[in-house]
Enzyme design. Structure first.
Site, PDB file in Angstrom:
ATOM      1  CD  GLU A 164      -2.789   1.077   2.504  1.00  9.28           C
ATOM      2  OE1 GLU A 164      -3.579   2.013   2.701  1.00  9.28           O
ATOM      3  OE2 GLU A 164      -2.745   0.047   3.217  1.00  9.28           O
ATOM      4  CB  SER A 217     -10.487   4.905   7.270  1.00  9.21           C
ATOM      5  OG  SER A 217     -11.243   4.633   6.111  1.00  9.21           O
ATOM      6  CB  SER A 220      -0.171   5.798   7.253  1.00 10.63           C
ATOM      7  OG  SER A 220      -0.797   4.637   7.740  1.00 10.63           O
ATOM      8  NE  ARG A 232       1.594   3.238   9.360  1.00 11.09           N
ATOM      9  CZ  ARG A 232       1.172   3.382  10.626  1.00 11.09           C
ATOM     10  NH1 ARG A 232       1.987   3.033  11.625  1.00 11.09           N
ATOM     11  NH2 ARG A 232      -0.030   3.852  10.898  1.00 11.09           N
TER      12      ARG A 232
END
Length: 407
Positions: A164, A217, A220, A232
């Site tokens: 992703e 939603s 990140s 991340r």
């Protein structure tokens, strides 16, 4: 995206074309794979799809290895509609024309629908017989895992899943290289008066290092040091889904657009408690203006204020609460990583200039001008673009010079 009204968005001229015998289409000569070209990002709230429409598709050529009717239906349905049933939308204002990919000139289209409508999307894929053209859909996002069995069982297609965050970054760099003024920032922003603010283009071709704040939603955060060096570095469960969910509970609204419209007309000072409400003035010792929110929703503990607050005020406070939290996390993360450029993306920013201007003001004010908040025109579609690039084998962003190379 209901199939019982699948063609309801067609114009009369479109209907007339469909009533005729379906013209045959030739296979477009390309490196790999065969047409049609599209990629998906199946998020927690929204599914996003990008579709490349080449100009060199010849509807009159009878030489084809494809199922001509299926290819025609897919092309025609996606291209000649802007709405698909009651939930699917093609964002025509984001369409990219005259885009050249692997020698093919065409247009890129951007389509979204609620993830809760995935069963309707699968019904459409089945009706249009997409599986006769391809047996695999390249996808990213959590839904690529969640709905994998559904794709296999309902339409006999598999999902080729891609990372992703990797797709997100590939999509950002590809679109920014291909589209002028994709990246921008807000100038002359103010916490309470945004009328004087203006969008200014920003050259993002040599951006490293930068921080990506992806607001879907949830949230990140990625620290990006090169096309292949990123990680991340944080996140939050309080994102766009939180804003919409709370607004639905507090105001009875049904959609994100409705929630944003309510918020745009509300007054959060009727709901929140400011520094001035507590100190009676600014808190000069620590540089806190009196207008700064000291406690979100604090006034709602007082019955008189609770009774006086409108749905618009509640929506506005909800939007500021979520935005302020995201801005605070982004600023602290950027400081910890030693990064001065912050790129905010994601569908939370769609039709939401309030949050963009607030984030711009907050980054500039609290960092004394050292942090710059950047935004991108295609907001929430970069993951789907990344999946599209995986499909066609585009490797220009990985070799570091923007050239088109196949894997």
């Amino acid at each position: 995206m209901s199939t019982d009204k699948m063609e309801s968005g067609d114009s009369p001229s479109t209907k007339k074309i469909e009533d005729k015998a379906q013209p045959r289409m030739r296979k477009v000569s390309c490196r790999n794979p065969a047409m049609p070209w599209f990629g998906m990002d199946i998020g927690g709230s929204l599914a996003k799809l990008v579709y490349f429409e080449p100009e060199d598709m010849n509807l009159e050529d009878e030489n084809t290895e494809f199922e001509p009717e299926a290819l025609y239906k897919i092309h025609h349905y996606l291209r000649y509609n802007t709405a698909y049933g009651s939930t699917g939308i093609r964002d025509t204002h984001l369409e990219v024309k005259n885009l050249t990919v692997f020698g093919h000139k065409g247009s890129m289209h951007f389509i979204r629908f609620p993830t809760t409508s995935m069963n309707l999307f699968l019904d459409m894929v089945k009706e249009k017989n997409l599986s006769s053209l391809a047996d695999t859909i390249h996808a990213t996002g959590g839904g690529a895992y969640k709905f994998e069995n559904g794709f296999n069982e309902v339409v006999n297609m598999s999902l080729q899943k891609h990372d992703e965050l990797g797709c997100l970054l590939r999509g950002i760099h590809f679109i920014d290289r291909m589209i002028p003024n994709e990246c921008y920032y807000w100038k002359n922003t103010d916490a309470f008066n945004s009328e004087a603010s203006e969008k200014v283009p920003y050259d993002f071709h040599n951006p490293y290092p930068y921080l990506v704040v992806n607001i879907g939603s949830g949230v990140s955060l990625l620290a990006v040091h090169s096309h292949s060096n990123f990680k991340r570095v944080g996140g939050s469960s309080l994102g766009g889904g939180t804003f919409l969910g709370l607004c639905c509970l507090l105001t009875g609204c049904q959609t994100f657009e409705e929630a944003i419209e309510l918020a745009s007309e509300g007054d959060a000072t009727k709901v929140d408690k400011s520094v001035r409400d507590i100190y009676g003035t600014d808190y000069n010792r620590f540089g806190l203006p009196g207008s700064v929110v000291a406690s979100s929703f604090c006034n709602m503990s007082i019955k008189e204020k609770r009774d006086a607050a409108s749905k618009k005020d509640l929506a506005r406070s909800t939007l500021l609460t979520i935005t302020n939290n995201i801005g605070s996390i982004a600023r602290m993360t950027a400081l910890n990583e030693g990064i001065e450029r912050i790129v905010f993306v994601g569908n939370f920013l769609r039709v939401n200039p309030i949050s963009m201007k607030l984030l711009s003001y907050a980054m500039d004010f609290w960092s004394k001008g050292s942090l710059k908040a950047l935004f991108l025109q295609h907001e929430g579609y970069f993951g789907a673009v990344g999946a599209f690039l995986e499909l066609i084998g585009y490797d220009g962003d990985r070799n570091g010079n923007g050239e088109e190379t196949s894997k």
